[in-house]
Design a protein around this motif. Structure first.
Motif, short mmCIF file in Angstrom:
data_model
loop_
_atom_site.label_atom_id
_atom_site.label_comp_id
_atom_site.label_asym_id
_atom_site.label_seq_id
_atom_site.Cartn_x
_atom_site.Cartn_y
_atom_site.Cartn_z
N PHE A 179 0.82 -1.22 0.00
CA PHE A 179 0.00 0.00 0.00
C PHE A 179 0.86 1.27 0.00
CE2 PHE A 179 -3.07 -2.98 2.15
CZ PHE A 179 -3.91 -3.08 1.05
N ASN A 180 2.19 1.07 0.03
CA ASN A 180 3.10 2.20 -0.13
C ASN A 180 2.87 3.33 0.88
OD1 ASN A 180 5.20 3.49 -1.29
ND2 ASN A 180 4.04 4.29 -3.04
N ASN A 181 2.56 2.95 2.12
CA ASN A 181 2.34 3.91 3.21
C ASN A 181 1.29 4.97 2.89
OD1 ASN A 181 2.70 4.87 5.79
ND2 ASN A 181 4.44 6.16 5.28
N ASN A 182 0.29 4.59 2.09
CA ASN A 182 -0.76 5.55 1.75
C ASN A 182 -2.12 4.98 2.15
OD1 ASN A 182 -2.74 7.07 0.51
ND2 ASN A 182 -1.48 7.53 -1.29
N GLY A 183 -2.75 5.62 3.13
CA GLY A 183 -4.03 5.16 3.65
C GLY A 183 -5.12 5.10 2.59
N MET A 184 -5.07 6.06 1.64
CA MET A 184 -6.08 6.07 0.59
C MET A 184 -5.98 4.80 -0.26
SD MET A 184 -8.26 8.31 0.92
CE MET A 184 -9.25 7.96 -0.53
N ASN A 185 -4.77 4.26 -0.43
CA ASN A 185 -4.60 3.02 -1.19
C ASN A 185 -5.33 1.86 -0.51
OD1 ASN A 185 -3.03 4.43 -2.96
ND2 ASN A 185 -1.07 3.67 -2.18
N VAL A 186 -5.28 1.82 0.82
CA VAL A 186 -5.98 0.77 1.55
C VAL A 186 -7.48 0.93 1.33
CG1 VAL A 186 -6.41 -0.30 3.80
CG2 VAL A 186 -4.20 0.79 3.36
N ILE A 187 -7.97 2.17 1.49
CA ILE A 187 -9.41 2.43 1.35
C ILE A 187 -9.88 2.08 -0.06
CG2 ILE A 187 -11.15 4.29 1.32
CD1 ILE A 187 -9.76 5.47 3.79
N LYS A 188 -9.11 2.50 -1.08
CA LYS A 188 -9.46 2.18 -2.48
C LYS A 188 -9.48 0.67 -2.70
CE LYS A 188 -7.62 6.19 -4.95
NZ LYS A 188 -6.19 6.58 -4.84
N HIS A 189 -8.44 0.00 -2.18
CA HIS A 189 -8.34 -1.45 -2.35
C HIS A 189 -9.56 -2.16 -1.75
CE1 HIS A 189 -6.71 -5.55 -2.16
NE2 HIS A 189 -7.04 -5.55 -0.88
N VAL A 190 -9.92 -1.78 -0.52
CA VAL A 190 -11.06 -2.42 0.13
C VAL A 190 -12.36 -2.08 -0.61
CG1 VAL A 190 -12.45 -2.51 2.25
CG2 VAL A 190 -9.95 -2.56 2.40
N TYR A 191 -12.49 -0.82 -1.02
CA TYR A 191 -13.70 -0.39 -1.74
C TYR A 191 -13.86 -1.16 -3.05
CZ TYR A 191 -16.90 2.61 -4.36
OH TYR A 191 -17.95 3.06 -5.11
N GLN A 192 -12.75 -1.26 -3.81
CA GLN A 192 -12.82 -1.92 -5.12
C GLN A 192 -13.01 -3.43 -4.99
OE1 GLN A 192 -9.22 -0.43 -6.79
NE2 GLN A 192 -10.15 1.53 -7.36
N THR A 193 -12.33 -4.05 -4.00
CA THR A 193 -12.37 -5.51 -3.94
C THR A 193 -13.46 -6.04 -3.03
OG1 THR A 193 -10.71 -5.54 -2.20
CG2 THR A 193 -9.90 -5.76 -4.46
N LYS A 194 -13.87 -5.26 -2.02
CA LYS A 194 -14.85 -5.77 -1.06
C LYS A 194 -16.13 -4.94 -0.99
CE LYS A 194 -10.98 -7.65 0.89
NZ LYS A 194 -10.52 -9.01 0.81
N GLY A 195 -16.14 -3.78 -1.64
CA GLY A 195 -17.36 -2.98 -1.66
C GLY A 195 -17.41 -1.91 -0.56
N PHE A 196 -18.31 -0.95 -0.75
CA PHE A 196 -18.42 0.24 0.10
C PHE A 196 -18.62 -0.09 1.58
CE2 PHE A 196 -21.17 3.53 2.05
CZ PHE A 196 -20.29 4.60 2.01
N PHE A 197 -19.55 -1.00 1.87
CA PHE A 197 -19.91 -1.20 3.28
C PHE A 197 -18.82 -1.91 4.08
CE2 PHE A 197 -24.02 -0.40 1.28
CZ PHE A 197 -24.38 0.71 2.04
N SER A 198 -17.89 -2.55 3.38
CA SER A 198 -16.76 -3.17 4.08
C SER A 198 -15.88 -2.12 4.75
CB SER A 198 -15.92 -3.99 3.12
OG SER A 198 -16.71 -5.04 2.63
N LEU A 199 -15.98 -0.88 4.26
CA LEU A 199 -15.19 0.20 4.87
C LEU A 199 -15.65 0.45 6.30
CD1 LEU A 199 -15.03 2.75 1.90
CD2 LEU A 199 -13.21 1.22 2.69
N PHE A 200 -16.87 0.01 6.61
CA PHE A 200 -17.42 0.25 7.96
C PHE A 200 -17.40 -1.01 8.81
CE2 PHE A 200 -18.99 3.42 5.11
CZ PHE A 200 -18.80 4.59 5.83
#
Length: 316
Positions: free
Chosen positions: A146-167
């Motif tokens: 994730f290259n020390n970038n929090g947005m990369n984690v959020i994007k990865h989870v959003y793209q691979t697991k969907g919006f509600f997984s963020l919660f």
């Protein structure tokens, strides 16, 4: 009119407390940061099968990220998150207290303050869950994908697991925030009077310095008592989020069942941790957490009056 003038004279705006709260929160976040990294490493290892000591966790973190990693690995999001949470709860607490009971916190008792504190954390939990997920992702990121970038984690989870997984982990998180904040505000005046008062009696002085020491000790006690109640919630929530970050996790459908599942997953994860680690597993990382939240409780109780005074704010 006379009445209008009295109104102005009597009460500063509800927003007047924001600048001093913000200043106190930023100061606290910066001072507490290295403790927080260690706390997160401790917590995240609770649900993995291998138990490593704090020094072992510390060494492997330093091996991956270097000593500067303590200040870089997720430091931006962490200071932002910690600061926003403190501002949010300290700002909303008196507002919620007045809304619920029609009185200022200073006129309330332990129970009215505990309930107001617990409810004041609802907005912060919804806003920080994705940031918390990003933080767990970065701090567990040994391969640096994730290259020390929090947005990369959020994007990865959003793209691979969907919006509600963020919660994911919301039940554990809401429990964690409500139980700490309710306990802190509910017990603070008790500790101010008894422990803080004791220090002033013992030293036979109520100088500015003794008063500040009393504020630090009272804030620390209230913060640590909060951890006794909230530590299990944090351990459970971190484990739940680690599951989400694993590749095998499947995106849930968002419906009533999913909302309820937050609570069932909370208890299922709890019993899994107890089964493998014993009840102590739920208190994994307690020492660091007590240091961290006791410390931030102490610093906020010290700095808030200082900044309020400096900025001429007298509203509760």
């Amino acid at each position: 009119s006379n009445e209008h003038h009295m109104g102005q004279d009597k009460e500063q705006s509800v927003w007047s407390t924001l600048p001093p709260i913000t200043a106190a929160a930023v100061t606290t976040a910066i001072m507490m940061y290295p403790v927080d990294v260690m706390r997160a490493l401790n917590m995240a290892s609770a649900s993995s099968s291998s138990t490593s000591s704090s020094s072992g966790l510390f060494r492997s973190f330093i091996a991956t990220h270097g000593l500067q990693g303590l200040f870089k690995q997720g430091v931006g999001p962490e200071i932002a998150r910690a600061t926003w949470m403190r501002i949010s709860k300290f700002f909303l607490f008196p507002v919620v207290h007045e809304g619920l009971w029609g009185t200022k916190p200073s006129q309330g008792n332990g129970a009215t303050k505990a309930l107001a504190g617990a409810l004041a954390t609802v907005p912060e939990v919804l806003t920080i869950l994705p940031i918390e997920l990003a933080k767990v992702g970065l701090q567990l990121d040994k391969t640096k994908k994730f290259n020390n970038n929090g947005m990369n984690v959020i994007k990865h989870v959003y793209q691979t697991k969907g919006f509600f997984s963020l919660f994911s982990g919301w039940a554990g998180m809401q429990y964690r925030q409500s139980s700490w904040t309710g306990t802190y505000f509910g017990s603070l005046s008790f500790f101010q009077q008894n422990v803080g008062g004791g220090i002033i009696k013992l030293t036979g002085s109520d100088s500015a310095l003794t008063t500040k020491v009393a504020q630090i000790v009272a804030g620390f006690c209230a913060g640590v008592l909060g951890v006794v109640f909230n530590c299990p919630g944090d351990v459970i929530r971190t484990s739940t989020q680690k599951t989400i970050l694993k590749d095998a996790y499947v995106q849930p459908k968002f419906n009533m069942r999913y909302i309820v599942s937050g609570i069932t997953v909370f208890f299922a994860t709890a019993s899994k941790i107890v089964a493998t680690r014993g009840i102590g597993g739920l208190y994994y990382g307690f020492g660091f957490k007590a240091l961290h939240l006791g410390g931030s409780g102490a610093l906020l109780n010290l700095f808030l009056p200082i900044f309020k005074n400096a900025m001429g704010v007298d509203r509760e």
